[in-house]
Design an enzyme around this catalytic site. Structure first.
Site, PDB file in Angstrom:
ATOM      1  N   TYR A   1      -7.099  -5.379   7.862  1.00 21.43           N
ATOM      2  CA  TYR A   1      -7.111  -4.287   6.856  1.00 21.43           C
ATOM      3  C   TYR A   1      -7.821  -4.567   5.603  1.00 21.43           C
ATOM      4  CZ  TYR A   1      -4.980  -1.268   3.039  1.00 21.43           C
ATOM      5  OH  TYR A   1      -4.616  -0.232   2.119  1.00 21.43           O
TER       6      TYR A   1
ATOM      7  N   TYR B   1       2.385 -12.051   4.601  1.00 23.14           N
ATOM      8  CA  TYR B   1       1.179 -12.306   4.125  1.00 23.14           C
ATOM      9  C   TYR B   1       0.414 -13.156   4.978  1.00 23.14           C
ATOM     10  CZ  TYR B   1      -1.823 -13.316   0.017  1.00 23.14           C
ATOM     11  OH  TYR B   1      -2.790 -13.554  -0.935  1.00 23.14           O
TER      12      TYR B   1
END
Length: 384
Positions: free
Chosen positions: A327, A279
């Site tokens: 992304y 993350y």
């Protein structure tokens, strides 16, 4: 380690929807589209779903409202709210319920329209009164403290933090769905506008819309689904604090605990992992998690990522979608690390595909480095 039903449940569907900006759709719309795509990917229908796991940024009763929206009557609903690690915890709960026969098909979903709704990160919590007087920028100032401490203790540099962002952009350039695909250099990251010292704009994740969903069932049933199953080998979590001012050590996260438990459940070591998805809300995250998950010693993360080591062609494939830095990052990113892991293990990633990927680690982070959760997936029920 006993407890988790390693290899006895599998993910049979995975999908995303609305990456970037999705005008005219709210968070529930986005989650619904991703869910329908994931069920179609599995060759299943909404009527098959009897367990619903969802965490929505601004709906504390999402388990009920989403069931109503979909028109399903699940046996189980779960609205865990531990931030970006919620989805790894939900995968663990789904695996346990499936293995116990408490349900047959579990849907895990998430959606956010924060980019088109507000254009900024949607806050679901606020600073505690003892922190608020210092007027920190939440959450970036908390991560800036961790970065500053790591730099002080271990000599980590801004250029090493920048390596994380540049590597993520390198992977994103091979991902047609990534929101940022233009070239990026170390100097550009280091020289970017400061947000909260020492983190600049390009050390921080994107603000986007987007949704993701996965479908799980028992391993024996998974073989009859449309796609090759991806098996859940391990799932573990740890909570160490709430506010950053209560974090026991700014350079050590609960990933040391969740990772160790997950490796024990799967019977694997860091060297056995082919693809790593962490993350990366901020560049310091990737460095901290690579250390705490055992891919390099504590304090060596900055040096570990140098010279493109985690970029395409490097020694370890990390955040192959482009991550939250390049992304997408629709408020919570944990479920997207799972989807990318599944796609890598199914060999569906095209130009960014990691050859021969057989195991993947997906790691979620919630709060202010507060909740850590590690999932290990494999393309076979057990690893020899």
């Amino acid at each position: 380690m006993e407890g988790f039903p390693s290899g006895r449940t599998a993910i049979v569907g995975a999908a995303t929807f609305g990456i970037g900006k999705a005008p005219g759709l709210d968070a529930m719309d986005l989650a619904t589209h991703a869910s329908l795509r994931a069920l179609d990917d599995a060759g299943l229908a909404l009527s098959d779903v009897d367990a619903l796991f969802i965490t929505q940024p601004q709906d504390t009763l999402a388990g009920m409202s989403f069931a109503d929206y979909l028109g399903v009557r699940p046996r189980i609903t779960d609205c865990n709210r531990s931030g970006g690690s919620s989805f790894m915890l939900q995968l663990a709960h789904a695996a346990l319920a499936l293995d116990a026969g408490y349900c047959d098909v579990a849907l895990i979903a998430y959606g956010s329209n924060q980019a088109t709704a507000s254009g900024k990160l949607v806050q679901t919590s606020r600073n505690a009164f003892w922190d608020a007087q210092y007027k920190p920028l939440r959450p970036v100032s908390a991560y800036a403290l961790a970065a500053a401490r790591h730099m002080h203790e271990y000599g980590t540099t801004k250029a090493q933090l920048a390596e994380v962002a540049v590597a993520a952009r390198g992977w994103a350039q091979s991902n047609p769905d990534a929101c940022r695909r233009e070239p990026l250099t170390i100097d550009e990251v280091v020289g970017a506008r400061m947000i909260s010292d020492p983190l600049g704009k390009l050390d921080c994740c994107l603000v986007t819309d987007g949704a993701a969903a996965i479908v799980m069932t028992r391993a024996d049933r998974a073989r009859d689904c449309a796609k090759t199953p991806v098996y859940a080998l391990a799932a573990a979590s740890a909570v160490t604090h709430g506010e950053i001012s209560s974090m026991p050590d700014l350079t050590v996260t609960g990933a040391t605990e969740s990772g160790a438990r997950a490796y024990a459940q799967a019977g694997l070591r860091p060297d056995d992992i082919d693809v790593v998805q962490v993350y990366d809300a901020f560049t310091i995250n990737t460095i901290l998690f690579l250390e705490d998950l055992g891919f390099c010693p504590k304090g060596e993360g900055g040096r570990f990522v140098e010279n493109g080591a985690i970029a395409p062609g490097g020694r370890l494939a990390v955040n192959t979608s482009g991550g939250g830095l390049s992304y997408c990052h629709p408020g919570m990113f944990g479920l997207f690390t799972l989807v990318e892991s599944i796609r890598q293990l199914r060999g569906e990633c095209g130009a960014r595909q990691v050859p021969g990927a057989g195991t993947a680690l997906a790691h979620g982070n919630g709060g202010l480095l507060s909740s850590q959760a590690t999932v290990i997936l494999g393309n076979a029920p057990t690893h020899s």
